[in-house]
Write an enzyme that holds these catalytic residues in place. Structure first.
Site, mmCIF file in Angstrom:
data_model
loop_
_atom_site.group_PDB
_atom_site.id
_atom_site.type_symbol
_atom_site.label_atom_id
_atom_site.label_comp_id
_atom_site.label_asym_id
_atom_site.label_seq_id
_atom_site.Cartn_x
_atom_site.Cartn_y
_atom_site.Cartn_z
ATOM 1 N N ASP A 1 0.847 -1.194 0.000
ATOM 2 C CA ASP A 1 0.000 0.000 0.000
ATOM 3 C C ASP A 1 0.885 1.248 0.000
ATOM 4 O O ASP A 1 1.909 1.306 0.685
ATOM 5 C CB ASP A 1 -0.915 -0.012 1.236
ATOM 6 C CG ASP A 1 -2.079 0.955 1.100
ATOM 7 O OD1 ASP A 1 -3.222 0.484 0.979
ATOM 8 O OD2 ASP A 1 -1.843 2.189 1.113
ATOM 9 N N ILE A 2 0.468 2.252 -0.758
ATOM 10 C CA ILE A 2 1.259 3.485 -0.883
ATOM 11 C C ILE A 2 1.248 4.294 0.423
ATOM 12 O O ILE A 2 2.139 5.113 0.665
ATOM 13 C CB ILE A 2 0.720 4.321 -2.069
ATOM 14 C CG1 ILE A 2 1.794 5.248 -2.635
ATOM 15 C CG2 ILE A 2 -0.546 5.075 -1.713
ATOM 16 C CD1 ILE A 2 1.433 5.835 -3.990
ATOM 17 N N ASN B 1 -12.817 -3.616 2.704
ATOM 18 C CA ASN B 1 -13.753 -2.492 2.702
ATOM 19 C C ASN B 1 -14.671 -2.607 1.485
ATOM 20 O O ASN B 1 -14.194 -2.799 0.363
ATOM 21 C CB ASN B 1 -12.985 -1.171 2.640
ATOM 22 C CG ASN B 1 -12.120 -0.938 3.870
ATOM 23 O OD1 ASN B 1 -12.449 -1.406 4.958
ATOM 24 N ND2 ASN B 1 -11.015 -0.228 3.707
ATOM 25 N N GLY C 1 -16.077 2.100 3.703
ATOM 26 C CA GLY C 1 -14.819 2.839 3.624
ATOM 27 C C GLY C 1 -14.006 2.539 2.376
ATOM 28 O O GLY C 1 -12.810 2.821 2.327
ATOM 29 N N GLN C 2 -14.667 1.985 1.354
ATOM 30 C CA GLN C 2 -13.938 1.658 0.121
ATOM 31 C C GLN C 2 -13.748 2.910 -0.731
ATOM 32 O O GLN C 2 -14.717 3.607 -1.032
ATOM 33 C CB GLN C 2 -14.708 0.600 -0.684
ATOM 34 C CG GLN C 2 -13.956 0.171 -1.944
ATOM 35 C CD GLN C 2 -14.691 -0.912 -2.732
ATOM 36 O OE1 GLN C 2 -15.775 -1.372 -2.339
ATOM 37 N NE2 GLN C 2 -14.115 -1.321 -3.845
ATOM 38 N N HIS D 1 -10.385 -5.235 -3.325
ATOM 39 C CA HIS D 1 -9.052 -5.525 -2.808
ATOM 40 C C HIS D 1 -9.134 -5.982 -1.359
ATOM 41 O O HIS D 1 -10.011 -5.558 -0.610
ATOM 42 C CB HIS D 1 -8.144 -4.298 -2.911
ATOM 43 C CG HIS D 1 -8.759 -3.029 -2.390
ATOM 44 N ND1 HIS D 1 -9.663 -2.300 -3.126
ATOM 45 C CD2 HIS D 1 -8.629 -2.388 -1.204
ATOM 46 C CE1 HIS D 1 -10.042 -1.246 -2.409
ATOM 47 N NE2 HIS D 1 -9.437 -1.289 -1.235
ATOM 48 N N HIS E 1 -7.012 -5.888 2.102
ATOM 49 C CA HIS E 1 -5.859 -5.338 2.824
ATOM 50 C C HIS E 1 -5.305 -6.440 3.725
ATOM 51 O O HIS E 1 -6.062 -7.075 4.470
ATOM 52 C CB HIS E 1 -6.279 -4.186 3.749
ATOM 53 C CG HIS E 1 -6.799 -2.960 3.069
ATOM 54 N ND1 HIS E 1 -6.048 -1.817 2.912
ATOM 55 C CD2 HIS E 1 -8.008 -2.695 2.518
ATOM 56 C CE1 HIS E 1 -6.773 -0.888 2.307
ATOM 57 N NE2 HIS E 1 -7.969 -1.388 2.058
HETATM 58 P P1 5GP Z 1 -9.806 1.363 0.327
HETATM 59 O O1 5GP Z 1 -10.008 2.597 1.145
HETATM 60 O O2 5GP Z 1 -10.433 1.501 -1.053
HETATM 61 O O3 5GP Z 1 -10.178 0.103 1.016
HETATM 62 O O4 5GP Z 1 -8.245 1.220 0.127
HETATM 63 C C1 5GP Z 1 -7.551 1.723 -0.957
HETATM 64 C C2 5GP Z 1 -6.083 1.637 -0.620
HETATM 65 O O5 5GP Z 1 -5.339 1.850 -1.801
HETATM 66 C C3 5GP Z 1 -5.626 2.708 0.391
HETATM 67 O O6 5GP Z 1 -5.063 2.064 1.524
HETATM 68 C C4 5GP Z 1 -4.603 3.522 -0.384
HETATM 69 O O7 5GP Z 1 -3.516 3.940 0.400
HETATM 70 C C5 5GP Z 1 -4.186 2.565 -1.490
HETATM 71 N N1 5GP Z 1 -3.777 3.216 -2.725
HETATM 72 C C6 5GP Z 1 -4.448 4.189 -3.386
HETATM 73 N N2 5GP Z 1 -3.785 4.544 -4.513
HETATM 74 C C7 5GP Z 1 -2.674 3.761 -4.557
HETATM 75 C C8 5GP Z 1 -1.590 3.649 -5.490
HETATM 76 O O8 5GP Z 1 -1.516 4.349 -6.501
HETATM 77 N N3 5GP Z 1 -0.626 2.749 -5.206
HETATM 78 C C9 5GP Z 1 -0.668 1.954 -4.092
HETATM 79 N N4 5GP Z 1 0.324 1.077 -3.928
HETATM 80 N N5 5GP Z 1 -1.681 2.016 -3.203
HETATM 81 C C10 5GP Z 1 -2.670 2.915 -3.427
#
Ligand code: 5GP
Length: 113
Positions: free
Chosen positions: A29-30, A86, A92-93, A99, A101
Site C-alpha cells: 500500500d502506498i 472495505n 470505507g472503500q 481488494h 488489505h
Molecule cells: P480502500 O479505502 O479503497 O479500502 O483502500 C484503498 C487503498 O489503496 C488505500 O489504503 C490507499 O492507500 C491505497 N492506494 C491508493 N492509490 C494507490 C496507489 O496508486 N498505489 C498503491 N500502492 N496504493 C494505493
C-alpha cells in the site's frame, strides 16, 4: 470505469509488487497503516465484493489463500495479521476495484474506526 489498480495491473503505473500470478496481484500500500500493509487484488475488474458472484467463488478462495501465503512469506503469520475488505461507501472503500488489505507487524485494535 478504469481505476488506479487497473493501471497497476497493466503496469502503466509502478507499484511495489510482492506477488503475482494469472489471477491476482499483490503490492505494498502506498500509505501503509502497519509495518506490513499489502493489497491483494484480482486481475479481473470486480468493483467491490458486493459485485462478486458465484462465478468468482474460486477466485475469492484463491485470494484468501494467497493472502495467507504472503503473510507467511512476510513473517507475520505466526504473530498474527488482519485482512480487511472495505466494501462500498459505508465500508470505507475508496478504490472501486475489489481488494483485500493484509495488515500486520503490530498489535491490531478493535473495534475498527
Ligand atoms: P480502500 O479505502 O479503497 O479500502 O483502500 C484503498 C487503498 O489503496 C488505500 O489504503 C490507499 O492507500 C491505497 N492506494 C491508493 N492509490 C494507490 C496507489 O496508486 N498505489 C498503491 N500502492 N496504493 C494505493
Amino acid at each position: 470505469m478504469s481505476t488506479i489498480f487497473k493501471k497497476i495491473i497493466d503496469k502503466e503505473i509502478p507499484a511495489d509488487i510482492v506477488y503475482e500470478d494469472d489471477l491476482c496481484l499483490a503490492f505494498n500500500d502506498i500509505d501503509p497503516q502497519a509495518p506490513v500493509h499489502v493489497l491483494i487484488i484480482p486481475k479481473k475488474e470486480i468493483s467491490s465484493l458486493a459485485e462478486a458472484g458465484e462465478e468468482n467463488r474460486d477466485l475469492l478462495g484463491h485470494m484468501l489463500l494467497i493472502a495467507s501465503q504472503i503473510a507467511r512469506d512476510l513473517g507475520v503469520s505466526e504473530s498474527g495479521y488482519r485482512l480487511v475488505l472495505n466494501t462500498n461507501k459505508e465500508g470505507g472503500q475508496e478504490v472501486e476495484h475489489m481488494h483485500i488489505h493484509l495488515l500486520g507487524g503490530r498489535q491490531m485494535e478493535w473495534p475498527p474506526g
